[in-house]
Motif scaffolding. Structure first.
Motif, PDB file in Angstrom:
ATOM      1  N   ARG A 177      42.983  17.506 -35.134  1.00  9.96           N
ATOM      2  CA  ARG A 177      44.018  18.061 -34.251  1.00  9.96           C
ATOM      3  C   ARG A 177      44.839  16.990 -33.537  1.00  9.96           C
ATOM      4  NH1 ARG A 177      40.051  22.774 -32.054  1.00  9.96           N
ATOM      5  NH2 ARG A 177      40.496  24.341 -33.667  1.00  9.96           N
ATOM      6  N   LYS A 178      44.417  15.749 -33.636  1.00  6.49           N
ATOM      7  CA  LYS A 178      45.210  14.668 -33.031  1.00  6.49           C
ATOM      8  C   LYS A 178      46.464  14.378 -33.869  1.00  6.49           C
ATOM      9  CE  LYS A 178      41.284  12.428 -30.808  1.00  6.49           C
ATOM     10  NZ  LYS A 178      40.296  11.327 -30.918  1.00  6.49           N
ATOM     11  N   ARG A 206      32.348  22.742 -36.401  1.00  5.18           N
ATOM     12  CA  ARG A 206      33.227  21.664 -35.922  1.00  5.18           C
ATOM     13  C   ARG A 206      34.051  21.039 -37.050  1.00  5.18           C
ATOM     14  NH1 ARG A 206      34.803  22.062 -31.498  1.00  5.18           N
ATOM     15  NH2 ARG A 206      35.500  19.900 -31.606  1.00  5.18           N
ATOM     16  N   ASP A 221      38.558  18.316 -33.812  1.00  7.00           N
ATOM     17  CA  ASP A 221      39.392  17.732 -32.752  1.00  7.00           C
ATOM     18  C   ASP A 221      40.022  16.408 -33.187  1.00  7.00           C
ATOM     19  OD1 ASP A 221      39.180  19.829 -31.049  1.00  7.00           O
ATOM     20  OD2 ASP A 221      37.494  19.002 -29.905  1.00  7.00           O
TER      21      ASP A 221
END
Length: 785
Positions: free
Chosen positions: A112-113, A136, A109
């Motif tokens: 993904r920014k 992850r 995540d």
């Protein structure tokens, strides 16, 4: 009769030509224009950690940017050095260090920014990696583990359940060829490449019209032709070095005409950085613009031909080259009756251009002994693109503008060696040296020594849709092997693409950098493999330019930021073959790059000569200076064909607009600037006519919503000189408006044009609670464009 050979680069005109200047004020001060010199300084600064290697790439390598084909600093058109911002922008991909481990192995995540631009700037992929279901973060694995995982999966699958795709980021002919061969060896015909998304209809249309799917002429033919006609192309933005050729053409008296809905600033006025005169005073490129409606090109060309036939009734031979048509062309009467069926009212309504203006261009072409017709994505990205391009071929054939100096048909390609991708067989409809016909299949089986799968492979868009087929379907794609590429930012309906990519069991990304699609989940695993760039490829590599020049680019040593574990793309494909089918893998093995070129020369007879390319500067042109020389086409009867085509119905209601996508400061989906230096447009600006703004009470800079049954795009109104009723949004940001599953009927390119409604944002949002935009039911949809 032997083929005429290309004469090599010619000298530039020495005298300045003030009549083509934009402004006597040096460097275009105060005007919106590219800041080439400043940009170049910034690029040099970005590459400062590896400047020696960067310099060697520019001076010794073949450009991995556009498809003009510049070898070192020199090309085959004009003497003297050439360098452009497109090439400089992609330079950093080849010189940058690896991504820092703490970023690379951060939580998914966190990665993904980043958008794709930010991901690209992080650096290169350093080693093979995997991210399994539920994990992850990416973890490092070795090459053997990575390749065994892919091979083991392939062994379990029906070959109709895996698919290969190759992008256009500097991939060499050698890699395309080996990928094409290995895919067939493994038993699949699902292999496609980036030209499917850009120029597949050019090849299809030219094949049916003149028997050959490539440019029939050279850039040299621009210089001194009577008319250079650009159709739906912003050549100066896509391939900036071409602006030099245009300036030389103008000095020799060539008229440059642009047919495009938007009066593109880069085709109007341009400052060419490597030409001192143009760098100082700018160059007025286009002599005239015809602002045709999006999708109105076929009607516009019907108008040109309609006037030619009217001229013929008054004065035989005043518009049609009858001698050429009688000797070299089929289908004259059929085309004539199709054109005469069209009323001027239909032609004017569809094209958006007045009868007087159409007649003006018709007469210019009728009085031109020579013309070169060049086109790009404005003609190819439609559901009727093959018809668009056959209609351009109709114009050239009626005038005899083919197969000789200063005349011909030129699909203006975007990326380096994308011309070579199909010629190497990396396409579901082709094999090296020809199509997927029984005779060519048998010929290639003899050369390759193994049986080819006889079922028809699917195009890239269909393989992506096939990911979501029911579990037991024999064509449900479960493994996708990508060499570069980012479908999230190139294909219509990005939401569906994200869903499809996540439904794959295994996804392989063989690449030099991460992009947003690399970060999407997969059901079992995402495997990332670090590829070498073309400049690191052992024994060098070749690429084919728009004008069919095959250039040799040597291996360039001395990379301070070398990625130790990266491998040449063709070597990875061979390694895969050896693991999936070890008993027969010797049939696809190559000792080295020279070995591959020896086989390419046998597999594709046009490429006879590629085996002799061994050092920097080596080049040859397949097919000679002009294809269809002296009007003789490589068709069964040696003649070209006039193809009657209909004016397409866009199913556009009076209050609707037709939207198309455009590129800003970018290289395909790689965006280099948020604001286009040529027109000041931001990535979410909607380019529209002030006439339409007035009708809808929209002020410039106001928030607007562009929507249809497929998606919604929120942007800002920017008024530009565009034909009313048409709007443009940037690619890929505007792709949410485009439906999936709509392909050009002959070539399978996705359709990138669609009818939309435009409203003020406040009005749209106020209505949203009471009236919603209904999602269409696929079965009830008729094809519109």
């Amino acid at each position: 009769m032997g083929k005429t050979l290309h004469p090599g680069p010619q000298k530039k005109a020495k005298m300045p030509a003030p009549e083509h200047w934009v402004s006597p004020i040096p460097f275009g001060l105060g005007k919106i224009k590219p800041k080439h010199i400043r940009d170049t300084m910034k690029i040099a600064w970005d590459n400062r950690d590896n400047i020696g290697y960067a310099t060697n790439i520019i001076t010794k390598g073949v450009c991995d940017g556009c498809a003009l084909g510049v070898s070192g600093l020199y090309d085959q058109t004009l003497e003297g050095p050439h360098v452009c911002t497109t090439r400089m922008n992609v330079l950093r991909l080849n010189t940058m260090p690896a991504i820092k481990p703490e970023i690379l192995h951060a939580d998914i995540d966190e990665l993904r920014k980043y958008d794709s631009t930010e991901l690209r700037k992080l650096g290169r992929i350093p080693y093979p990696m995997i991210r399994r279901k539920g994990e992850r973060k990416f973890s490092r694995i070795n090459w053997d583990e990575a390749m065994d995982l892919i091979a083991d999966k392939m062994k379990k699958l029906n070959p109709k359940q895996y698919s290969f795709y190759l992008t256009a980021r500097g991939i060499t002919n050698e890699s395309y060829y080996v990928a094409a061969k290995v895919a067939r060896f493994l038993g699949t015909n699902h292999i496609d490449n980036a030209s499917r998304i850009c120029h597949a209809p050019s090849k299809t249309a030219l094949k049916r019209s003149i028997g050959v799917g490539a440019s029939t002429s050279n850039y040299l033919d621009w210089i001194g032709t009577d008319v250079l006609l650009f159709w739906g192309s912003v050549a100066s933005n896509a391939s900036p070095v071409s602006s030099k050729y245009m300036l030389e053409a103008k000095k020799k008296g060539t008229k440059i005409i642009v047919v495009n809905p938007y009066r593109e600033p880069a085709m109007d006025k341009y400052w060419i950085p490597s030409n001192p005169e143009s760098a100082l005073f700018g160059t007025k490129i286009a002599d005239d613009f015809y602002q045709v409606n999006i999708g109105g090109d076929i009607a516009f060309m019907h108008g040109i031909m309609k006037h030619w036939f009217a001229m013929e009734e008054k004065d035989y031979g005043s518009a049609i080259n009858h001698e050429f048509v009688q000797e070299h062309v089929n289908g004259y009467e059929e085309l004539k009756s199709k054109v005469q069926e069209q009323s001027w009212d239909e032609i004017i309504e569809s094209s958006g251009v007045s009868k007087e203006r159409i007649i003006e261009l018709a007469e210019l072409l009728a009085n031109s002994k020579n013309a070169v017709y060049a086109w790009a994505l404005g003609l190819t990205m439609h559901s009727f693109a093959t018809d668009n391009i056959s209609q351009v071929a109709n114009l050239a054939l009626l005038r005899g503008h083919l197969g000789r100096k200063h005349a011909g048909l030129m699909p203006f390609r975007g990326h380096s060696s994308v011309q070579g991708s199909g010629e190497m067989g990396a396409d579901p409809f082709v094999l090296p040296g020809g199509g997927w016909d029984a005779k060519n299949v048998e010929r290639m089986e003899q050369i390759w020594g193994f049986e080819l799968p006889r079922w028809q492979g699917d195009i890239v868009g269909v393989t992506l849709e096939n990911i979501v087929l029911p579990e037991d379907h024999e064509r449900k794609v479960k493994l996708y092997y990508l060499s570069g590429g980012n479908f999230l930012e190139t294909m219509p309906d990005p939401d569906f693409i994200a869903h499809a990519l996540s439904e794959l069991e295994i996804r392989v990304h063989q690449d030099i950098i991460l992009n947003t699609s690399t970060l999407v989940d997969a059901k079992e695993a995402v495997i990332v493999l670090p590829a070498k760039t073309r400049y690191e490829q052992e024994d060098g590599g070749t690429s084919t330019s728009t004008e069919r020049m095959v250039y040799f680019s040597p291996e360039i040593p001395g990379n301070k930021n070398k990625i130790e574990e990266a491998r040449a793309e063709w070597k990875i494909y061979i390694d895969l073959a050896k693991r999936v089918k070890p008993e027969t893998a010797h049939l696809v093995d190559f000792a080295d790059g020279f070995d591959i070129r020896e086989e390419i020369a046998k597999a594709n007879p046009d490429y006879e000569g590629i085996q002799h390319l061994k050092k920097q500067g080596d080049v040859f042109q397949w097919g000679g200076a002009w294809l269809c020389e002296d009007g003789i086409c490589p068709t069964p009867d040696g003649r070209g064909s006039l193809i009657p085509v209909d004016i397409p119905d866009l199913n556009k209601k009076p209050e609707q607009f037709v939207v198309t996508s455009r590129r800003g400061k970018q290289f395909n989906s790689m965006v280099y600037k948020e604001v286009d230096p040529l027109n000041g447009a931001g990535r979410y600006d909607v380019l529209m006519s002030p006439v339409d703004g007035q009708k809808l009470s929209i002020a410039e800079g106001e928030g607007i919503v562009v929507y249809n049954g497929f998606g919604v795009f929120q942007g800002t109104a920017k008024f530009v000189d565009i034909a009313p009723g048409n709007i443009e949004v940037h690619f890929p940001e505007g792709n949410f408006l485009l439906p999936r599953g709509r392909y050009e009927k002959f070539a399978g390119i996705p359709d990138y044009n669609i009818t939309v409604n435009v409203e003020k944002a406040e009005r749209y949002n106020a209505r949203k609670d009471t009236q919603y935009v209904e999602k269409p039911i696929a079965d009830l949809e008729t094809e519109v464009s």
